[in-house]
Design an enzyme around this catalytic site. Structure first.
Site, PDB file in Angstrom:
ATOM      1  CE  LYS A   1      10.437 -17.132  -4.903  1.00 20.83           C
ATOM      2  NZ  LYS A   1      10.131 -15.714  -5.133  1.00 20.83           N
TER       3      LYS A   1
ATOM      4  N   GLY B   1       3.482  -4.315   8.828  1.00 20.03           N
ATOM      5  CA  GLY B   1       4.760  -5.024   8.687  1.00 20.03           C
ATOM      6  C   GLY B   1       5.891  -4.012   8.641  1.00 20.03           C
TER       7      GLY B   1
ATOM      8  N   GLY C   1       9.385  -4.926   8.504  1.00 23.16           N
ATOM      9  CA  GLY C   1      10.656  -5.594   8.189  1.00 23.16           C
ATOM     10  C   GLY C   1      11.359  -4.808   7.100  1.00 23.16           C
ATOM     11  CG  ASN C   2      14.421  -5.382   3.274  1.00 23.99           C
ATOM     12  OD1 ASN C   2      13.863  -5.325   2.187  1.00 23.99           O
ATOM     13  ND2 ASN C   2      15.642  -4.936   3.475  1.00 23.99           N
ATOM     14  CB  VAL C   3       9.121  -4.858   2.160  1.00 29.03           C
ATOM     15  CG1 VAL C   3       8.255  -4.130   1.135  1.00 29.03           C
ATOM     16  CG2 VAL C   3       9.875  -6.012   1.502  1.00 29.03           C
ATOM     17  N   GLY C   4       8.645  -2.996   4.582  1.00 30.84           N
ATOM     18  CA  GLY C   4       7.819  -1.977   5.230  1.00 30.84           C
ATOM     19  C   GLY C   4       8.632  -0.814   5.772  1.00 30.84           C
TER      20      GLY C   4
HETATM   21  N1  GLU Z   1      12.851 -12.985  -4.179  1.00 26.05           N
HETATM   22  C1  GLU Z   1      12.575 -11.719  -4.795  1.00 26.05           C
HETATM   23  C2  GLU Z   1      11.231 -11.760  -5.503  1.00 26.05           C
HETATM   24  O1  GLU Z   1      10.447 -12.642  -5.258  1.00 26.05           O
HETATM   25  C3  GLU Z   1      13.718 -11.252  -5.690  1.00 26.05           C
HETATM   26  C4  GLU Z   1      14.031 -12.132  -6.847  1.00 26.05           C
HETATM   27  C5  GLU Z   1      15.291 -11.713  -7.605  1.00 26.05           C
HETATM   28  O2  GLU Z   1      15.884 -10.691  -7.281  1.00 26.05           O
HETATM   29  O3  GLU Z   1      15.626 -12.473  -8.512  1.00 26.05           O
HETATM   30  O4  GLU Z   1      10.883 -10.875  -6.253  1.00 26.05           O
END
Ligand code: GLU
Length: 425
Positions: free
Chosen positions: A111, A223, A225-228
């Site tokens: 990350k 929520g 947004g994109n996910v919800g």
């Molecule tokens: N940021 C997203 C996660 O936390 C996607 C990570 C990715 O596709 O590498 O799962």
């Protein structure tokens, strides 16, 4: 001062270590193995100097944490946040190790972050910051080494800059160095819907197992947004009744079911779900009202720590599927488990994004692209079989624990086995 002091005192990091220790206790792993796993393999801190539009210079700090590569190259997003810390970055990279392990994709965990409020930068400044961050970490990443992707406040445009910067450095188009790129640059359009789609698949599979199927079951989503929003869209398409959705403006609730596509349009046009009007719709001004509604399923898809000791006893749903990262506090988790509420944990339920990233990366490396339908069908097949494997293993081996701890145990076990086979421990 210990070498690890850069991240050891961070509360988010400490939470990640606590979860690791719980999983280790179930697996009977000795402390020395926990000691290996709690540190990242590599953590780099970089300085980014941006020439501002007004002629001044601004200095930013960023990190890339490479937590574990036993199962493959490091994989995980980069976030831009003014609260970013080394400790949070290390914790998030550890969670990616478990998420990728559990998803059964050939990746370790990584990350990145930059401590910046992106809203204070002009588009040109943001581009300069992005290019310079990626140039600064360029020797640590690569299609076989570490593959970044978007996270909070980064997007396909950011990935296009990263891809371009890296490709200029190595001298060829290195498609596989980042994922969730724009479709014009080797990305898949299906990546946008993939996390929400994956969450909807989790609801569908869990509903088959514990609610006798999805048809007609009532769902509330925290929520939008994109996910919800995409989770809501697919669930409604597959026969569930999405009765409530929320955003920071509040909740809209219609026991007969919302018209999800219309709510999406209202949200798109006005920025607020509470501007949706139809039938018997009720509006609540607090987004938290969503948790007390009489529904079968709740999908928290906004932020962390929204289901807590304070509101957990209001919950009437039998099933919770976590679209957000960390929406349930450990105390609330314990109470839900005692009450027999099934919680499908974040590292299992929201892996659709990174699984689609893996599909994109595989395409890039083969030089041939799947269509949207093919990519989503692939995602469906992988996530469905994965959900069921984890559900079965939980019931067989770890039933006395919440599913979250069982999921961690399964994920950690795979990583430890790979490390042993490689002779690392
Ligand atoms: N940021 C997203 C996660 O936390 C996607 C990570 C990715 O596709 O590498 O799962």
């Amino acid at each position: 001062m210990s070498l690890a002091s850069l991240y050891e005192n961070d509360p988010v990091y400490q939470q990640a270590v606590q979860q690791l220790k719980q999983a280790a206790a179930i697996l009977g792993l000795p402390d020395e193995v926990v000691e290996v796993l709690r540190h990242p393999e590599r953590l780099i801190q970089v300085k980014i100097v941006v020439k501002k539009d007004d002629g001044k210079i601004a200095t930013f700090i960023g990190w890339r944490s490479q937590h574990n590569s036993a199962l493959g190259p490091y994989k995980g997003g980069v976030r831009y946040s003014e609260n970013a810390t080394a400790g949070e970055t290390v914790a998030l990279s550890m969670w990616m190790t478990w998420k990728n392990s559990l998803a059964g994709i050939p990746y370790g965990g990584g990350k990145g972050s930059v401590r910046v409020n992106p809203k204070t930068l002009s588009p040109r400044e943001l581009e300069e910051l992005s290019r310079k961050y990626f140039a600064a970490i360029s020797r640590m990443v690569g299609p076989d080494v570490d593959i970044p992707a978007p996270d909070v406040y980064t997007n396909p445009q950011t990935m296009a800059w990263y891809f371009d910067e890296y490709s200029k450095i190595v001298g060829y188009n290195a498609w596989g160095v980042v994922t969730a790129k724009p479709p014009e640059l080797g990305g898949l359009t299906a990546r946008v819907v993939s996390t929400g789609y994956g969450v909807a698949l989790g609801v569908r599979e869990a509903a088959k197992k514990w609610l006798g199927g999805l048809e007609g079951k009532t769902v509330a989503i925290h929520g939008f947004g994109n996910v919800g929003s995409y989770a809501a869209k697919y669930l409604a398409e597959w026969g569930a009744k999405v009765v409530a959705v929320s955003d920071t403006s509040g909740v809209v609730y219609d026991p007969k079911g919302l018209k999800v596509e219309e709510v999406m349009e209202v949200k798109e046009k006005t920025g607020k779900v509470t501007n949706y009007r139809s039938g018997d719709v009720k509006v609540y001004s607090s987004d938290k009202a969503v948790f007390g509604l009489p529904v079968d399923v709740i999908v928290p898809a906004a932020t962390e720590n929204v289901i807590t000791k304070a509101n957990v006893n209001e919950i009437k749903a039998k099933l919770i599927v976590e679209g957000a990262n960390g929406p349930t506090t450990p105390e609330a988790d314990e109470i839900l488990h005692k009450k027999g509420v099934i919680v499908v944990p974040d590292i299992l339920a929201n892996a659709g994004g990174v699984v689609m990233s893996w599909i994109e990366w595989s395409n890039n490396r083969m030089g041939c692209w799947l269509t949207d339908e093919e990519a989503l069908a692939r995602l469906d097949k992988m996530m469905t079989s994965n959900f069921n494997k984890v559900f079965d293993e939980w019931e067989k081996k770890y039933k006395e624990y919440p599913m979250r701890i069982a999921a961690y145990a399964i994920a950690v076990d795979r990583v430890v086995k790979a490390m042993k086979l490689r002779g690392w421990i």
